[in-house]
Design a protein around this motif. Structure first.
Motif, PDB file in Angstrom:
ATOM      1  N   GLU A 231       0.841  -1.198   0.000  1.00 25.08           N
ATOM      2  CA  GLU A 231       0.000   0.000   0.000  1.00 25.08           C
ATOM      3  C   GLU A 231       0.878   1.251   0.000  1.00 25.08           C
ATOM      4  O   GLU A 231       2.002   1.240   0.496  1.00 25.08           O
ATOM      5  CB  GLU A 231      -0.902   0.019   1.238  1.00 25.08           C
ATOM      6  CG  GLU A 231      -1.926  -1.098   1.277  1.00 25.08           C
ATOM      7  CD  GLU A 231      -3.061  -0.895   0.302  1.00 25.08           C
ATOM      8  OE1 GLU A 231      -3.578   0.236   0.208  1.00 25.08           O
ATOM      9  OE2 GLU A 231      -3.426  -1.875  -0.378  1.00 25.08           O
ATOM     10  N   SER A 232       0.328   2.333  -0.534  1.00 24.34           N
ATOM     11  CA  SER A 232       1.008   3.619  -0.533  1.00 24.34           C
ATOM     12  C   SER A 232       0.102   4.645   0.116  1.00 24.34           C
ATOM     13  O   SER A 232      -1.130   4.527   0.049  1.00 24.34           O
ATOM     14  CB  SER A 232       1.318   4.070  -1.960  1.00 24.34           C
ATOM     15  OG  SER A 232       2.171   3.157  -2.592  1.00 24.34           O
ATOM     16  N   GLU A 233       0.723   5.646   0.730  1.00 16.37           N
ATOM     17  CA  GLU A 233      -0.074   6.694   1.370  1.00 16.37           C
ATOM     18  C   GLU A 233       0.615   8.041   1.206  1.00 16.37           C
ATOM     19  O   GLU A 233       1.820   8.169   1.427  1.00 16.37           O
ATOM     20  CB  GLU A 233      -0.260   6.384   2.857  1.00 16.37           C
ATOM     21  CG  GLU A 233      -1.195   7.357   3.535  1.00 16.37           C
ATOM     22  CD  GLU A 233      -1.471   6.975   4.972  1.00 16.37           C
ATOM     23  OE1 GLU A 233      -1.189   7.811   5.847  1.00 16.37           O
ATOM     24  OE2 GLU A 233      -1.947   5.844   5.205  1.00 16.37           O
ATOM     25  N   LEU A 234      -0.161   9.027   0.810  1.00 16.70           N
ATOM     26  CA  LEU A 234       0.344  10.380   0.639  1.00 16.70           C
ATOM     27  C   LEU A 234       0.664  10.989   1.997  1.00 16.70           C
ATOM     28  O   LEU A 234      -0.153  10.951   2.910  1.00 16.70           O
ATOM     29  CB  LEU A 234      -0.708  11.237  -0.089  1.00 16.70           C
ATOM     30  CG  LEU A 234      -0.350  12.705  -0.300  1.00 16.70           C
ATOM     31  CD1 LEU A 234       0.786  12.840  -1.308  1.00 16.70           C
ATOM     32  CD2 LEU A 234      -1.584  13.466  -0.776  1.00 16.70           C
ATOM     33  N   LEU A 235       1.860  11.542   2.131  1.00 17.38           N
ATOM     34  CA  LEU A 235       2.249  12.233   3.360  1.00 17.38           C
ATOM     35  C   LEU A 235       2.147  13.748   3.200  1.00 17.38           C
ATOM     36  O   LEU A 235       1.766  14.449   4.129  1.00 17.38           O
ATOM     37  CB  LEU A 235       3.678  11.849   3.770  1.00 17.38           C
ATOM     38  CG  LEU A 235       3.924  10.368   4.020  1.00 17.38           C
ATOM     39  CD1 LEU A 235       5.400  10.120   4.314  1.00 17.38           C
ATOM     40  CD2 LEU A 235       3.055   9.876   5.161  1.00 17.38           C
ATOM     41  N   ALA A 236       2.503  14.250   2.008  1.00 20.57           N
ATOM     42  CA  ALA A 236       2.447  15.693   1.741  1.00 20.57           C
ATOM     43  C   ALA A 236       2.530  15.918   0.240  1.00 20.57           C
ATOM     44  O   ALA A 236       3.014  15.057  -0.507  1.00 20.57           O
ATOM     45  CB  ALA A 236       3.597  16.405   2.448  1.00 20.57           C
ATOM     46  N   ALA A 237       2.070  17.069  -0.194  1.00 17.92           N
ATOM     47  CA  ALA A 237       2.146  17.428  -1.611  1.00 17.92           C
ATOM     48  C   ALA A 237       2.356  18.924  -1.727  1.00 17.92           C
ATOM     49  O   ALA A 237       1.859  19.706  -0.906  1.00 17.92           O
ATOM     50  CB  ALA A 237       0.871  17.015  -2.333  1.00 17.92           C
ATOM     51  N   GLU A 238       3.122  19.305  -2.760  1.00 15.97           N
ATOM     52  CA  GLU A 238       3.301  20.722  -3.069  1.00 15.97           C
ATOM     53  C   GLU A 238       3.358  20.895  -4.574  1.00 15.97           C
ATOM     54  O   GLU A 238       3.760  19.984  -5.299  1.00 15.97           O
ATOM     55  CB  GLU A 238       4.554  21.286  -2.394  1.00 15.97           C
ATOM     56  CG  GLU A 238       5.843  20.603  -2.783  1.00 15.97           C
ATOM     57  CD  GLU A 238       7.032  21.117  -1.994  1.00 15.97           C
ATOM     58  OE1 GLU A 238       7.256  22.336  -1.968  1.00 15.97           O
ATOM     59  OE2 GLU A 238       7.751  20.278  -1.421  1.00 15.97           O
ATOM     60  N   ILE A 239       2.942  22.038  -5.037  1.00 17.95           N
ATOM     61  CA  ILE A 239       2.905  22.300  -6.478  1.00 17.95           C
ATOM     62  C   ILE A 239       4.305  22.658  -6.965  1.00 17.95           C
ATOM     63  O   ILE A 239       5.101  23.247  -6.233  1.00 17.95           O
ATOM     64  CB  ILE A 239       1.878  23.412  -6.800  1.00 17.95           C
ATOM     65  CG1 ILE A 239       1.576  23.462  -8.298  1.00 17.95           C
ATOM     66  CG2 ILE A 239       2.359  24.770  -6.271  1.00 17.95           C
ATOM     67  CD1 ILE A 239       0.343  24.280  -8.645  1.00 17.95           C
ATOM     68  N   THR A 240       4.605  22.264  -8.198  1.00 16.48           N
ATOM     69  CA  THR A 240       5.896  22.594  -8.811  1.00 16.48           C
ATOM     70  C   THR A 240       5.717  23.821  -9.712  1.00 16.48           C
ATOM     71  O   THR A 240       4.590  24.272  -9.957  1.00 16.48           O
ATOM     72  CB  THR A 240       6.417  21.431  -9.667  1.00 16.48           C
ATOM     73  OG1 THR A 240       5.495  21.228 -10.750  1.00 16.48           O
ATOM     74  CG2 THR A 240       6.578  20.160  -8.857  1.00 16.48           C
ATOM     75  N   ALA A 241       6.825  24.319 -10.235  1.00 15.23           N
ATOM     76  CA  ALA A 241       6.766  25.451 -11.165  1.00 15.23           C
ATOM     77  C   ALA A 241       5.937  25.088 -12.399  1.00 15.23           C
ATOM     78  O   ALA A 241       5.158  25.907 -12.901  1.00 15.23           O
ATOM     79  CB  ALA A 241       8.173  25.875 -11.572  1.00 15.23           C
ATOM     80  N   ASP A 242       6.069  23.841 -12.883  1.00 14.09           N
ATOM     81  CA  ASP A 242       5.268  23.412 -14.034  1.00 14.09           C
ATOM     82  C   ASP A 242       3.777  23.390 -13.697  1.00 14.09           C
ATOM     83  O   ASP A 242       2.938  23.704 -14.538  1.00 14.09           O
ATOM     84  CB  ASP A 242       5.708  22.032 -14.517  1.00 14.09           C
ATOM     85  CG  ASP A 242       7.035  22.065 -15.265  1.00 14.09           C
ATOM     86  OD1 ASP A 242       7.451  23.155 -15.709  1.00 14.09           O
ATOM     87  OD2 ASP A 242       7.653  20.995 -15.408  1.00 14.09           O
ATOM     88  N   GLY A 243       3.462  23.020 -12.465  1.00 10.56           N
ATOM     89  CA  GLY A 243       2.066  23.038 -12.034  1.00 10.56           C
ATOM     90  C   GLY A 243       1.503  24.446 -11.998  1.00 10.56           C
ATOM     91  O   GLY A 243       0.378  24.695 -12.426  1.00 10.56           O
ATOM     92  N   VAL A 244       2.302  25.382 -11.510  1.00 14.19           N
ATOM     93  CA  VAL A 244       1.884  26.799 -11.470  1.00 14.19           C
ATOM     94  C   VAL A 244       1.688  27.309 -12.890  1.00 14.19           C
ATOM     95  O   VAL A 244       0.689  27.969 -13.203  1.00 14.19           O
ATOM     96  CB  VAL A 244       2.917  27.665 -10.710  1.00 14.19           C
ATOM     97  CG1 VAL A 244       2.586  29.144 -10.832  1.00 14.19           C
ATOM     98  CG2 VAL A 244       2.976  27.255  -9.243  1.00 14.19           C
ATOM     99  N   ASP A 245       2.639  26.984 -13.786  1.00 18.07           N
ATOM    100  CA  ASP A 245       2.533  27.423 -15.178  1.00 18.07           C
ATOM    101  C   ASP A 245       1.281  26.879 -15.849  1.00 18.07           C
ATOM    102  O   ASP A 245       0.645  27.568 -16.639  1.00 18.07           O
ATOM    103  CB  ASP A 245       3.769  26.995 -15.978  1.00 18.07           C
ATOM    104  CG  ASP A 245       4.987  27.852 -15.669  1.00 18.07           C
ATOM    105  OD1 ASP A 245       4.849  28.889 -14.996  1.00 18.07           O
ATOM    106  OD2 ASP A 245       6.089  27.468 -16.106  1.00 18.07           O
ATOM    107  N   LEU A 246       0.920  25.643 -15.516  1.00 13.93           N
ATOM    108  CA  LEU A 246      -0.284  25.054 -16.097  1.00 13.93           C
ATOM    109  C   LEU A 246      -1.527  25.844 -15.705  1.00 13.93           C
ATOM    110  O   LEU A 246      -2.442  26.023 -16.502  1.00 13.93           O
ATOM    111  CB  LEU A 246      -0.434  23.593 -15.657  1.00 13.93           C
ATOM    112  CG  LEU A 246      -1.634  22.864 -16.227  1.00 13.93           C
ATOM    113  CD1 LEU A 246      -1.448  22.617 -17.725  1.00 13.93           C
ATOM    114  CD2 LEU A 246      -1.859  21.557 -15.511  1.00 13.93           C
ATOM    115  N   LEU A 247      -1.550  26.344 -14.479  1.00 15.71           N
ATOM    116  CA  LEU A 247      -2.706  27.097 -14.003  1.00 15.71           C
ATOM    117  C   LEU A 247      -2.795  28.490 -14.630  1.00 15.71           C
ATOM    118  O   LEU A 247      -3.881  29.046 -14.751  1.00 15.71           O
ATOM    119  CB  LEU A 247      -2.662  27.248 -12.479  1.00 15.71           C
ATOM    120  CG  LEU A 247      -2.862  25.965 -11.675  1.00 15.71           C
ATOM    121  CD1 LEU A 247      -2.684  26.248 -10.189  1.00 15.71           C
ATOM    122  CD2 LEU A 247      -4.224  25.346 -11.947  1.00 15.71           C
TER     123      LEU A 247
END
Length: 164
Positions: free
Chosen positions: A62-78
């Motif tokens: 099993e896998s579990e998310l501990l944390a997430a943050e947006i990258t520069a590419d994610g910001v550019d997509l928005l």
């Protein structure tokens, strides 16, 4: 895993609001309440370089998310204009002078000129230095842009004729 694009976008927007901080899964439960789906969604976005996801993998598989943050590419997509990626990933088109010469030669051979005029023009073209070819290319581009309305008319005509 099937997560709607609108949910993925909302997730990216939430991470963008928190930037530069990472977000823990409990802050994202209102977007995706199933932890497996949330982990899978963040992993997918991570694999595409839009999110930096910290995921713990257990011995059970099993896998579990501990944390997430947006990258520069994610910001550019928005961003509507594409952000820095649009600026940094500009494409440059390069034509070698010989390619330009061949294109012009082909048009000269098709032109309604006498054989003598064609041969004189081709000889001059073949002997022209690279700087002259570069200048000629710019002049031809300008001439093409000046005739853009005619080109648009030709495009429309070809498209409409292909529909019939």
């Amino acid at each position: 895993m099937k997560v709607e694009r609108s949910v993925q976008k909302a997730l990216l927007e939430r991470l963008n609001e928190a930037k530069p901080n990472a977000v823990n899964p409990s802050e994202l439960k209102d977007l995706i309440d199933d932890m497996k789906q949330l982990t899978a969604c963040c992993l997918y976005l991570h694999e595409h370089g839009l999110v930096r996801a910290t995921i713990s993998k257990f011995m059970s598989g099993e896998s579990e998310l501990l944390a997430a943050e947006i990258t520069a590419d994610g910001v550019d997509l928005l961003r509507k204009y594409g952000g820095q990626a649009t600026i940094l990933e500009a494409n440059t088109i390069t034509f070698h002078e010989d390619e330009i010469r061949h294109l012009i030669e082909a048009r000269v051979l098709e032109a309604k000129l006498s054989d003598t005029d064609k041969q004189d023009l081709l000889q001059t073209l073949r002997q022209a230095p690279a700087d002259s070819i570069r200048h000629l290319t710019m002049q031809l581009l300008d001439a093409g842009l000046e005739n853009l309305p005619r080109a648009i008319q030709l495009v429309r005509t070809c498209i409409w004729n292909s529909r019939a």
